[in-house]
Motif scaffolding. Structure first.
Motif, PDB file in Angstrom:
ATOM      1  N   LEU A 169       0.830  -1.163   0.172  1.00  0.00           N
ATOM      2  CA  LEU A 169      -0.057   0.043  -0.039  1.00  0.00           C
ATOM      3  C   LEU A 169       0.615   1.386   0.120  1.00  0.00           C
ATOM      4  CD1 LEU A 169      -2.903  -1.051   2.571  1.00  0.00           C
ATOM      5  CD2 LEU A 169      -2.782  -1.074  -0.089  1.00  0.00           C
ATOM      6  N   CYS A 220       0.783   4.061  -2.883  1.00  0.00           N
ATOM      7  CA  CYS A 220       0.571   5.626  -2.704  1.00  0.00           C
ATOM      8  C   CYS A 220       1.827   6.361  -3.050  1.00  0.00           C
ATOM      9  CB  CYS A 220       0.103   5.843  -0.910  1.00  0.00           C
ATOM     10  SG  CYS A 220      -1.214   4.987  -0.517  1.00  0.00           S
ATOM     11  N   VAL A 225     -10.480   4.512  -5.703  1.00  0.00           N
ATOM     12  CA  VAL A 225      -9.060   4.350  -4.953  1.00  0.00           C
ATOM     13  C   VAL A 225      -9.499   4.669  -3.392  1.00  0.00           C
ATOM     14  CG1 VAL A 225      -6.921   5.235  -4.449  1.00  0.00           C
ATOM     15  CG2 VAL A 225      -7.468   4.859  -6.982  1.00  0.00           C
ATOM     16  N   ARG A 249     -11.105   2.175  -1.377  1.00  0.00           N
ATOM     17  CA  ARG A 249     -10.339   0.796  -1.147  1.00  0.00           C
ATOM     18  C   ARG A 249      -9.223   1.231  -0.324  1.00  0.00           C
ATOM     19  NH1 ARG A 249     -13.356   0.668  -5.287  1.00  0.00           N
ATOM     20  NH2 ARG A 249     -14.287  -1.338  -5.984  1.00  0.00           N
ATOM     21  N   LEU A 250      -8.643   2.541  -0.639  1.00  0.00           N
ATOM     22  CA  LEU A 250      -7.403   2.603   0.118  1.00  0.00           C
ATOM     23  C   LEU A 250      -7.724   2.903   1.644  1.00  0.00           C
ATOM     24  CD1 LEU A 250      -4.186   3.076  -0.020  1.00  0.00           C
ATOM     25  CD2 LEU A 250      -4.795   5.477  -0.501  1.00  0.00           C
ATOM     26  N   TRP A 308      -8.619  -0.273   3.113  1.00  0.00           N
ATOM     27  CA  TRP A 308      -7.315  -1.168   3.008  1.00  0.00           C
ATOM     28  C   TRP A 308      -6.492  -0.835   4.236  1.00  0.00           C
ATOM     29  CZ3 TRP A 308      -6.008  -0.650  -2.539  1.00  0.00           C
ATOM     30  CH2 TRP A 308      -6.882  -1.517  -3.360  1.00  0.00           C
TER      31      TRP A 308
END
Length: 957
Positions: A748, A752, A788, A791-792, A795
């Protein structure tokens, strides 16, 4: 004023710059408590339990002791557990977490005794129930303190209803589980040497022992013997001179080569005959400060049936105590790696000695009292301590050395520094001491109808390790297996006050091997359990309780007042947490047990033994272990060294999310390091992540469903991001399922910082800021940013619990809103596009050559920004050239123009060694600078809006 000198129009208000109130400075130490209060107010954990139709997932909490503030190991442990629970919840499970505490045992009893000693009181003179109540109150106080400290770390769970081993129901179940051992035949009373703490006056289990360097006396002792050549001595070596009074045999190994040695006269020392292992003879003679000659082999057949004289035979003042023969006995445990090749055998003070004694019927001795002193009436040494009350060496060793010297039995003496067992609570040295104790026989056949995985505790444990449990890391399997293969019977009894008593009765006058020695009566057991449920384990100590449960038979039996090993308490927790609670599991088996690697000999171990004895298998499906926490130099933390890191201090300075991020960045399966510099690095990683999240929030201001674009309509760059989302979704879910938080975070973080910030955001800022609101490219980009975002944030939520909540509420405010009530969104399989990903990998490589070439010009002050350039890119490979021609490389490289050619590159062209076939020739962009988007284009100034390009002119309307 002429047109050439007219000021540029100000188009700043027409550009769609990111807008967000989300601050770059997190202020976590001050703001995190607000979110904690909010989660409690809206009942996050309970609301998650209301979600129906989800597969249960249960991490069973190994209980910490309720006896002090949290240390960094607690923080690591509970944070990993929290990440496991939260990630599985957000992947669609009903992930339950019931925190618990171990409340009985020496850690707490020792604290109360310290208070007594400080007041000059004697614990043994206090009513036992009153003492137990003080222990209970002490534990209750620390449970409340630790609960708040754990909650401050952002740990989710059923904090309102934790489990405590001292709850009445828990004590009743622990007693009931113990009585299953009573009824299934594994419980027995035996008199054998166990590790004993003279300071704490109790037996200890291996899990309660730690090893430290200790300097011991070491002696070489003569045992008188006769050979054909005359009077000789068998020589033994020991590091425990205090055990010599308990000697009952000398062991040898038939596989070792022995010799007869005659020493030379030296410095008043007469010549003598010694029998020694050949491999060790030189070292023994050196220690005795003599030289000698080997006369002949001594076959071990010469030892068969031989008896020696105890070295204290006939000693003045011995009162005949040691006037007996000492047999020589064969033993496989004897080696020629150290010592003399002969082993002094005291069956009451060592396991090898005890096993040899069992085999050959050697007598046990009871010379050592619970406080580590010799019995008062032992000749010569009565009342002398081996270990004193303050954990120091007593006079017993030196007294024996002097007695041996006086008796002419001491050949040599010295000292040795070696690893030695100590109590992990009092830190005092231990001794092996023969005492009557209660054991669970792990090789005793079980007739309990639970034999699917074996008919003994050991066989069931080994079957569980091989077939039923998955280990993370896998090395844990071998570690636990090797322990289970060799472990002795489980010592269940402790000679203490604060714990669950061994709820059993023994026949008066009967011996442990007699039939009917133990009372086995299901109705009596049921009455005990009912009383514990109603009044707790204190009822066991109430006057008349034996009569209440036994009735007319009370006079026939004695009540046992030892308490259970606290590892039996914690090993039984599966029964009253997983089996009995509404938020337990249907089959009483946990999905995960997760603790430090030391728990292979602790909670993992005792839980497996206990479960195999009562439910026929290990009470868990997964065992996850973490290492120890060290300082930045890799040193063990110690208050005396001043290198400890206190969780509370980290939280006050940085916030709990930084501590959680440190956990996620570390490989927890090995030992981790923490300190100021490491935390600074963690905080830097956090800032970079926060910057990404802040950009997403700003760029998504006022995003609406009306803007959304289907994936099929999107430009290739957006579809490449969707492919990365699809890839990551699979990787993140697999990582969380495998408890690989370091792997999840690394993926991740790379996404990013590299894919988003350095590539996608960098490229798309121009479209986001300057395209018209209804432009497809801008709408597609905002759609992707929204995908995004969802999900980000989910997550990352199991790791950065406070920050992701802040991010979520910045976009979706509301009293009932919380990212922790969300699941990770499902990702359409159609987003994955391996061919597109391969193409864009090549495009990104070519882009890297262009940006590196422009950086050279920027450093040389030729240009100030990449938009001042319009480079020519020479591409040798036709397929790559076609790929680059299919996209807008000027947009991708953030230049105002860019030419692609397959012509050979001139010698001065810029290249990168790791990207062959791509060369860049710098050229400045031609035209005027657009006052709105800052691109330099030939058409600027030819449109209705002054000093704009065609795109900006159209956007302005």
């Amino acid at each position: 004023m002429s047109e050439t000198t007219a000021p540029a129009p100000d188009y700043r208000d027409t550009v769609f710059l990111p807008e967000t109130d989300f601050p770059m400075r997190a202020g976590l130490p001050l703001r995190e408590p607000e979110w904690l209060e909010r989660w409690e107010r809206i009942g996050i954990y309970d609301r998650l339990r209301e979600k129906t139709g989800r597969t249960p997932f249960t991490l069973h909490d190994g209980p910490p002791y309720a006896n002090g503030h949290l240390h960094i190991g607690h923080a690591l442990n509970k944070t990993i557990k929290d990440m496991i629970v939260r990630s599985h919840q957000m992947m669609g499970h009903d992930a339950r977490y019931v925190p618990g505490w171990d409340c009985h045992g020496l850690p707490i009893e020792w604290k109360i005794e310290e208070q007594y000693r400080a007041k000059g009181l004697d614990k043994d003179e206090v009513d036992i129930v009153a003492f137990r109540q003080e222990c209970r109150r002490f534990a209750e106080g620390w449970v409340d303190i630790q609960r708040e400290e754990f909650k401050r770390l952002g740990i989710t769970g059923n904090w309102a209803d934790p489990y405590l081993t001292m709850d009445f129901h828990a004590e009743a179940v622990i007693a009931d589980e113990f009585m299953k051992f009573l009824m299934n035949g594994t419980l027995y009373q035996g008199s054998k040497p166990v590790m004993w703490s003279p300071v704490e006056k109790t037996a200890l289990a291996e899990a309660e022992v730690e090893y430290h360097d200790h300097t011991s006396h070491t002696i070489w002792v003569r045992f008188a013997h006769r050979v054909a050549e005359g009077a000789a001595s068998i020589v033994i070596w020991t590091t425990t001179p205090w055990t010599i009074p308990q000697n009952r045999a000398v062991a040898y190994n038939p596989a070792i080569a022995y010799g007869l040695y005659r020493t030379d006269e030296a410095e008043g020392k007469p010549s003598e005959l010694l029998i020694l292992a050949d491999a060790l003879a030189e070292g023994v003679l050196t220690q005795a400060k003599v030289t000698g000659t080997r006369l002949r082999d001594v076959p071990t057949t010469e030892f068969e049936g031989v008896t020696l004289a105890h070295p204290y035979r006939g000693i003045e003042g011995g009162e005949g105590e040691w006037d007996f023969d000492v047999p020589m006995l064969p033993g496989d445990h004897v080696t020629d790696e150290a010592g003399t090749g002969f082993v002094h055998t005291a069956p009451s003070h060592g396991d090898d000695d005890y096993q040899l004694g069992l085999k050959f019927g050697l007598p046990m001795t009871y010379n050592v009292e619970p406080d580590g002193s010799y019995r008062a009436d032992l000749p010569l040494f009565g009342g002398q301590h081996i270990i004193t009350a303050d954990g120091k060496d007593g006079p017993a060793n030196v007294a024996n050395i002097k007695a041996l010297a006086g008796a002419g039995a001491l050949l040599a003496k010295g000292k040795v520094k070696h690893s030695y067992p100590h109590s992990w609570r009092s830190k005092a040295p231990l001794i092996f001491r023969n005492t009557p104790q209660w054991f669970a026989g792990i090789d005793r056949p079980l007739d309990d109808g639970l034999g699917a995985h074996g008919d003994t505790i050991r066989s069931r444990a080994l079957a569980s390790i091989e077939r039923l449990v998955t280990f993370t890391p896998v090395s844990g399997q071998n570690r636990l297996r090797s322990m289970m293969e060799t472990r002795p019977d489980w010592v269940l009894s402790r000679q203490r006050a604060w714990g669950v008593p061994l709820t059993c009765f023994v026949k008066k006058g009967a011996k442990p091997d007699d039939a009917g020695f133990l009372l086995r009566d299901a109705e009596v057991n049921a009455r005990i359990v009912a009383a514990f449920e109603a009044e707790g384990a204190d009822v066991w100590y109430r006057d008349g309780f034996k009569e209440e449960v036994l009735g007319d038979r009370a006079a026939e039996y004695e009540q046992i007042f030892d308490v259970l090993d606290v590892w039996f308490d914690s090993g039984s927790t599966h029964a009253f947490v997983l089996r009995d609670r509404a938020d337990g599991t249907e089959d009483g088996i946990a999905d995960v047990y997760m603790e430090g690697t030391d728990q292979h000999r602790g909670w993992f171990h005792s839980s497996m033994l206990q479960g195999c004895g009562t439910i026929g298998r290990a009470p868990y499906r997964n065992v996850v272990t973490h290492g120890f926490t060290l300082d930045e130099k890799g040193m063990k933390m110690s208050k005396s060294l001043g290198n400890t890191v206190v969780p509370e201090a980290v939280v006050k300075e940085y916030g709990a999310d930084i501590l959680r991020l440190w956990v996620a960045q570390a490989d927890y399966t090995a030992d981790q390091r923490i300190g100021k510099e490491i935390l600074k690095g963690t905080a830097d990683s956090y800032r970079r992540l926060r910057n990404t999240l802040r950009f997403l929030l700003g760029a998504l201001k006022d995003f609406s469903e009306a803007e959304r674009v289907d994936a099929a309509e999107m430009p290739e760059l957006e579809r490449w991001v969707l492919h990365r989302i699809a890839e990551l979704d699979a990787e993140v879910r697999a990582g969380y399922a495998a408890f690989d938080f370091q792997g999840v975070f690394q993926k991740l973080f790379t996404f990013c910082t590299t894919d988003l910030s350095a590539v996608y955001f960098d490229i798309r800022k121009d479209a986001l800021y300057c395209d018209a609101p209804d432009a497809l490219r801008r709408r597609a980009s905002r759609t992707v940013l929204d995908l995004v975002f969802h999900r980000l944030v989910t997550w990352l939520a199991p790791i950065l619990v406070f920050t992701t909540e802040d991010v979520w509420l910045s976009r979706f405010p509301g009293e009932e809103s919380s990212v922790h009530l969300r699941d990770m969104p499902e990702t359409p399989a159609g987003w994955a596009d391996a061919a597109l990903a391969g193409k864009w990998q090549a495009i990104r490589s070519a882009r890297r050559v262009v940006t590196a070439a422009l950086e050279v010009q920027r450093s040389a002050k030729v240009i100030g920004a990449s938009l001042e350039a319009a480079p020519v890119v020479h591409v040798a490979d036709a397929r790559l050239l076609a790929a680059l021609q299919s996209v807008d490389m000027a947009e991708i490289c953030i230049t105002s123009g860019l030419s692609l050619t397959g012509a050979p590159a001139p010698a001065e062209a810029f290249t990168l060694a790791d990207v062959p076939g791509v060369a860049v020739v710098f050229q400045e962009a031609e035209g005027e600078k657009c006052a709105r988007c800052w691109q330099i284009l030939p058409d600027v100034g030819t449109h209705s809006h002054p000093q704009t390009c065609a795109r900006c002119d159209a956007a302005l309307g």
